[in-house]
Structures are given as structure tokens and as C-alpha cells.
Scaffold this motif. Structure first.
Motif, short mmCIF file in Angstrom:
data_model
loop_
_atom_site.label_atom_id
_atom_site.label_comp_id
_atom_site.label_asym_id
_atom_site.label_seq_id
_atom_site.Cartn_x
_atom_site.Cartn_y
_atom_site.Cartn_z
N ASP A 92 -9.73 -3.18 158.18
CA ASP A 92 -10.90 -3.48 157.34
C ASP A 92 -10.53 -4.42 156.20
O ASP A 92 -11.28 -5.35 155.89
CB ASP A 92 -11.50 -2.19 156.77
N LEU A 93 -9.38 -4.18 155.57
CA LEU A 93 -8.93 -5.07 154.49
C LEU A 93 -8.69 -6.48 155.01
O LEU A 93 -9.03 -7.46 154.34
CB LEU A 93 -7.66 -4.51 153.85
N LYS B 219 -10.44 -12.10 155.36
CA LYS B 219 -10.75 -13.27 156.19
C LYS B 219 -12.15 -13.79 155.89
O LYS B 219 -12.36 -15.00 155.77
CB LYS B 219 -10.63 -12.92 157.67
N SER B 220 -13.10 -12.87 155.74
CA SER B 220 -14.48 -13.32 155.46
C SER B 220 -14.58 -13.96 154.08
O SER B 220 -15.30 -14.95 153.91
CB SER B 220 -15.46 -12.15 155.58
N LYS B 221 -13.85 -13.43 153.10
CA LYS B 221 -13.90 -14.02 151.76
C LYS B 221 -13.22 -15.39 151.72
O LYS B 221 -13.73 -16.32 151.09
CB LYS B 221 -13.27 -13.08 150.74
N VAL C 46 -18.74 -16.13 146.28
CA VAL C 46 -17.38 -15.59 146.35
C VAL C 46 -16.46 -16.52 145.59
O VAL C 46 -16.39 -17.72 145.87
CB VAL C 46 -16.91 -15.46 147.81
N SER C 47 -15.75 -15.97 144.61
CA SER C 47 -14.84 -16.81 143.83
C SER C 47 -13.48 -16.90 144.51
O SER C 47 -13.13 -16.07 145.37
CB SER C 47 -14.67 -16.24 142.41
N LEU C 48 -12.73 -17.89 144.10
CA LEU C 48 -11.38 -18.08 144.64
C LEU C 48 -10.50 -16.89 144.29
O LEU C 48 -9.69 -16.43 145.10
CB LEU C 48 -10.77 -19.38 144.11
N ILE D 286 -7.29 -12.18 145.80
CA ILE D 286 -6.99 -10.75 145.61
C ILE D 286 -7.17 -10.00 146.92
O ILE D 286 -6.34 -9.17 147.30
CB ILE D 286 -7.88 -10.15 144.50
N ALA D 287 -8.24 -10.29 147.65
CA ALA D 287 -8.46 -9.63 148.94
C ALA D 287 -7.34 -9.98 149.92
O ALA D 287 -6.86 -9.13 150.67
CB ALA D 287 -9.81 -10.04 149.51
N LYS D 288 -6.91 -11.24 149.91
CA LYS D 288 -5.83 -11.67 150.80
C LYS D 288 -4.53 -10.96 150.47
O LYS D 288 -3.81 -10.51 151.35
CB LYS D 288 -5.67 -13.19 150.68
N ASN D 289 -4.22 -10.83 149.17
CA ASN D 289 -3.00 -10.14 148.76
C ASN D 289 -3.05 -8.65 149.07
O ASN D 289 -2.05 -8.06 149.46
CB ASN D 289 -2.71 -10.37 147.28
#
Length: 111
Positions: free
Chosen positions: A54-55, A60-62, A73-75, A80-83
Motif C-alpha cells: 500500500d505504501l 507511486k501515485s503521488k 500534490v506537493s513535491l 516523503i511517501a517515496k522515502n
């Protein structure tokens, strides 16, 4: 039962400390313990893997939204989601490595 990737390690530590405090007199039949603990472990592992997936999907979507120029959606959110997904995946790989190592140790024990 939803387990966050940060609490999985804490859960494993608490289970290990509980296991070390078990009295030798208080033994439970091996068959009942094995069936229950394996079912619980399987559920926890499955839940943790689903959480990592899910993470990764969220990250990926962000990232895709930022690349496409979506201003909602901000950079920073995407990074943060990627990390978060990266850390969760690395933790999953480490758990897998420990399980494989434990399996090898068990298989090399003399019968």
C-alpha cells in the motif's frame, strides 16, 4: 488488524521478551502452540506485506501526480511517501533475510 511498519519491530521485540520470560513448568502442548503461533505469524506477516504494498502504491501515485503537474500534490509529499515506502521495503528485506538465516540454522542442526 492493521500493523504499521514501525510497530512491527516493536511487536517482534515484545514477543521475544515474552518468550524469554516463559516458565519451564508452564508448558502448553506443542501442537496447540504451533498451530496458533504459525497462524498469528502468518497473519502478521501478510498484514505487514500488504502495508508495504500500500505504501508503494501510494508513493507511486503521488510521484506520478507530481510528474504530471498536479498541483494538489506537493513535491515534499511525494518525496516523503517515496522515502516511507523505501524504508518499509528495506525493513521487509531485512526480515526476510533473518527468516532465511534462521531457516538455514534450523536445517543445519543435527537430528
Amino acid at each position: 488488524m492493521k500493523i504499521q511498519h514501525t510497530s512491527l519491530y516493536q511487536e517482534m521485540q515484545s514477543m521475544a521478551s515474552q518468550a524469554s520470560r516463559v516458565q519451564p513448568e508452564a508448558k502448553v502442548p506443542a501442537q496447540a502452540t504451533a498451530a496458533t503461533s504459525s497462524a498469528q505469524f502468518g497473519d502478521i506477516l501478510s498484514s505487514a506485506l500488504n502495508n508495504v504494498a500500500d505504501l508503494q502504491r501510494d508513493a507511486k501515485s503521488k510521484v506520478t501526480a507530481v510528474e504530471m503537474g498536479d498541483r494538489s500534490v506537493s513535491l515534499a509529499e511525494a518525496m516523503i511517501a517515496k522515502n516511507k515506502s523505501s524504508v518499509a521495503f528495506e525493513a521487509t528485506v531485512q526480515v526476510r533475510n533473518k527468516l532465511v538465516e534462521a531457516y538455514k540454522d534450523i536445517m543445519s542442526m543435527p537430528v
